[in-house]
Scaffold this motif. Structure first.
Motif, short mmCIF file in Angstrom:
data_model
loop_
_atom_site.label_atom_id
_atom_site.label_comp_id
_atom_site.label_asym_id
_atom_site.label_seq_id
_atom_site.Cartn_x
_atom_site.Cartn_y
_atom_site.Cartn_z
N PRO A 3 0.78 -1.34 0.33
CA PRO A 3 0.30 -0.44 0.12
C PRO A 3 0.63 1.40 -0.08
CG PRO A 3 -0.85 -1.51 1.46
CD PRO A 3 0.49 -2.43 0.95
N GLN A 4 0.22 2.75 -0.83
CA GLN A 4 0.80 3.41 -0.64
C GLN A 4 1.11 4.72 0.17
OE1 GLN A 4 2.44 4.63 -3.73
NE2 GLN A 4 2.74 1.94 -3.94
N VAL A 5 -0.41 4.74 0.81
CA VAL A 5 -0.71 5.27 2.16
C VAL A 5 -0.37 4.72 3.13
CG1 VAL A 5 -2.89 7.00 3.43
CG2 VAL A 5 -2.30 6.70 0.83
N LYS A 6 0.65 4.92 4.48
CA LYS A 6 0.45 4.31 5.68
C LYS A 6 -0.87 5.24 7.06
CE LYS A 6 4.86 2.98 5.73
NZ LYS A 6 6.18 2.88 5.41
N PRO A 7 -1.39 4.88 8.15
CA PRO A 7 -1.79 5.63 8.92
C PRO A 7 -1.00 6.62 8.95
CG PRO A 7 -2.12 2.95 9.11
CD PRO A 7 -1.11 3.37 8.29
N GLU A 8 -1.35 8.06 9.10
CA GLU A 8 -1.09 9.20 9.74
C GLU A 8 -0.29 8.64 11.52
OE1 GLU A 8 -2.46 13.34 10.09
OE2 GLU A 8 -2.54 12.50 8.28
N ARG A 9 -0.37 8.03 12.58
CA ARG A 9 -0.97 7.55 13.29
C ARG A 9 -0.56 6.19 13.41
NH1 ARG A 9 -3.38 10.54 18.47
NH2 ARG A 9 -5.62 10.05 16.60
N PRO A 10 0.54 4.98 13.60
CA PRO A 10 0.39 4.08 13.62
C PRO A 10 0.34 3.30 14.84
CG PRO A 10 2.70 4.69 13.66
CD PRO A 10 1.76 6.37 13.71
N LYS A 325 7.24 -3.01 12.21
CA LYS A 325 8.80 -2.66 10.89
C LYS A 325 7.89 -1.83 9.63
CE LYS A 325 12.26 -5.01 7.63
NZ LYS A 325 12.06 -5.72 6.90
N GLU A 326 6.91 -1.57 9.47
CA GLU A 326 7.02 -0.41 8.15
C GLU A 326 5.76 0.65 8.69
OE1 GLU A 326 7.39 -0.94 4.93
OE2 GLU A 326 7.63 -2.87 4.85
N ASP A 327 5.99 0.37 9.99
CA ASP A 327 5.26 1.61 11.04
C ASP A 327 4.19 1.86 10.76
OD1 ASP A 327 6.53 3.28 12.69
OD2 ASP A 327 8.08 4.37 11.86
N ALA A 328 3.37 0.75 9.64
CA ALA A 328 2.90 1.22 9.63
C ALA A 328 1.00 0.43 10.46
CB ALA A 328 1.76 -0.08 9.26
N THR A 352 -10.80 7.28 12.45
CA THR A 352 -11.46 6.53 11.82
C THR A 352 -10.50 6.52 10.33
OG1 THR A 352 -13.10 7.43 12.40
CG2 THR A 352 -13.42 6.04 10.77
N ALA A 353 -9.26 7.15 9.97
CA ALA A 353 -8.29 7.23 8.64
C ALA A 353 -7.41 6.29 9.19
CB ALA A 353 -8.48 9.53 8.52
N ASP A 354 -6.78 6.49 10.64
CA ASP A 354 -6.30 5.54 10.53
C ASP A 354 -6.20 4.08 10.18
OD1 ASP A 354 -3.88 7.93 10.62
OD2 ASP A 354 -4.14 8.25 12.30
N VAL A 355 -7.62 4.03 10.73
CA VAL A 355 -7.72 2.86 10.48
C VAL A 355 -7.85 2.05 9.35
CG1 VAL A 355 -10.02 1.06 11.54
CG2 VAL A 355 -8.91 2.95 13.32
N LYS A 356 -8.51 2.37 8.51
CA LYS A 356 -8.87 2.69 7.20
C LYS A 356 -7.41 2.16 6.13
CE LYS A 356 -13.18 4.86 6.26
NZ LYS A 356 -13.86 6.55 5.97
N ALA A 357 -6.34 3.35 6.45
CA ALA A 357 -5.48 3.16 6.12
C ALA A 357 -4.37 2.43 6.16
CB ALA A 357 -4.25 4.64 6.01
#
Ligand SMILES: Cc1ncc(COP(=O)(O)O)c(C=O)c1O
Length: 370
Positions: A3-10, A325-328, A352-357
């Motif tokens: 995936p290209q997008v990571k959660p902003e706050r993992p 490791k991916e900080d996801a 919620t945006a982070d759960v989606k990501a």
């Protein structure tokens, strides 16, 4: 594909949980630091924390709320040690922490008149078996199994026993039927993303009556003592803590409460948490290799969401490691005593945006290791 997008706050840990969105140390009040907690400033900050919590939670006017040592564990144990033994005790548990209270009651307090109602991870015991004339000890939300009590309908309004509820991963995220609950505990480090160190102990008038009329024949350490000369030490419930609290943790908690207040109070927190769960629910519906550990929808937690994967335990560990490791996603391995799986905190401080990501990352990690 990765995936290209990571959660902003993992940050999906189930405790300490993610700080609130927009959290910054700079927002904390520092005037209370380096001052006595018994100064008028210190006491006012503690009282403010107590009053705001009571107001936000909508506690009945005659309930008391105190800040006590040793996080949720401290709050639970001080009540168990101070008050159990007056009546037979029913203990309901379905995961690790509830099992721990059972062990306290039978192995440490060595109470004899104890009935256990146990269920395996993913299930709830039959709560209708609880005797309303016994004390009952239970957990509202089993943090390590992701199984919650759906409601308080099984608790009798005419009970003579006390209902003692460890609600640490529920308060501020679920509806709590206060009138059905005599003792409720929680810690700041869960739904509010606060700090460890202190617990909150909520007492109904009946719980206070027990403390004032029953004196168990066992030694009580000072940090468990809530009465003096047969009377409740009211100061504990107005900000005169038993011993020295961390005023930094208090400042941090006040910041969390302000955030709750400006984001719709408890119902706002519930909405945020349920929206997070809904994302995972949709993902689970679309993928046959992942499922909730909780066996039915009614008992599914909206905070500590526990998931089982079609992978053996080592592979699950690999998934957890890859995502970190991916900080996801950080800290999403299931609890050490729970069946191997993922545990994704969906409390209000998680966006919620982070759960989606995160969801595409779960698929990616699964594909890597399967
Ligand atoms: C249900 C439950 N009870 C008790 C605890 C212990 O809480 P604390 O570490 O805040 O004392 C936890 C911690 O995760 C928990 O989930």
């Amino acid at each position: 594909m990765k995936p290209q997008v990571k959660p902003e706050r993992p940050y999906f840990s189930s405790g300490p949980c993610s700080k609130r969105p927009g959290y910054s140390l700079e927002n904390l009040r520092t005037d209370v630091l380096g001052r006595s907690h018994r100064s008028s400033l210190g006491k006012a900050a503690l009282k403010d924390a107590i009053d705001k919590t009571k107001e936000l939670l909508g506690l009945p006017a005659d309930y008391r709320l105190g800040i006590v040592p040793a996080s949720d564990t401290g709050a639970v144990e001080m009540f168990l040690w101070s008050a159990l033994g007056a009546k037979p005790v029913d203990v309901c548990y379905w995961e690790s922490f509830g099992k721990g209270w059972m062990s306290d009651i039978t192995n440490e307090l060595k109470l004899e008149n104890v009935n256990k109602f146990e269920a395996d991870y993913g299930k709830l015991p039959d709560l209708s078996q609880v005797n309303p004339d016994h004390d009952v000890v239970f957990t509202w939300n089993g943090t390590t199994s992701g199984v919650k009590v759906p409601n308080g309908d099984w608790i009798s309004d005419d009970r003579t026993g006390l209902t003692i509820c460890d609600a640490t991963s529920a308060v501020f995220a679920m509806d709590m039927p206060w009138e059905k609950l005599d003792v409720v505990t929680f810690s700041w480090q869960k739904v509010l993303g606060g700090e460890g160190a202190h617990g909150v102990l909520i007492l109904s008038p009946k719980a206070v009556e027990r403390l004032e009329t029953y004196k168990p024949d066992r030694p009580l350490p000072k940090i468990f003592r809530m009465t003096k000369g047969g009377k409740l030490i009211e100061g504990i419930f107005t900000g005169a803590t038993i011993n020295t609290p961390s005023m930094l943790a208090v400042a941090d908690y006040l910041d969390a409460l302000n955030w709750v207040e400006s984001n719709g109070g408890v119902s706002g927190m519930k909405e945020r948490s349920e929206a997070n769960l809904a994302v995972i629910k949709d993902f689970v519906a679309e993928n046959d290799w992942i499922d909730f550990l909780a066996e039915s929808k009614e008992i599914r937690s909206n905070t500590s969401v526990c998931l089982k994967l079609a992978l053996d335990a080592d592979k699950v560990k690999e998934v957890v490691g890859l995502l970190a490791k991916e900080d996801a996603a950080l800290d999403i391995g299931g609890y050490r005593d729970a069946p191997a799986g993922l545990r994704i905190w969906c409390g209000a401080t998680v966006d919620t945006a982070d759960v989606k990501a995160l969801m595409p990352w779960l698929s990616w990690a699964y594909e890597q290791v399967k």
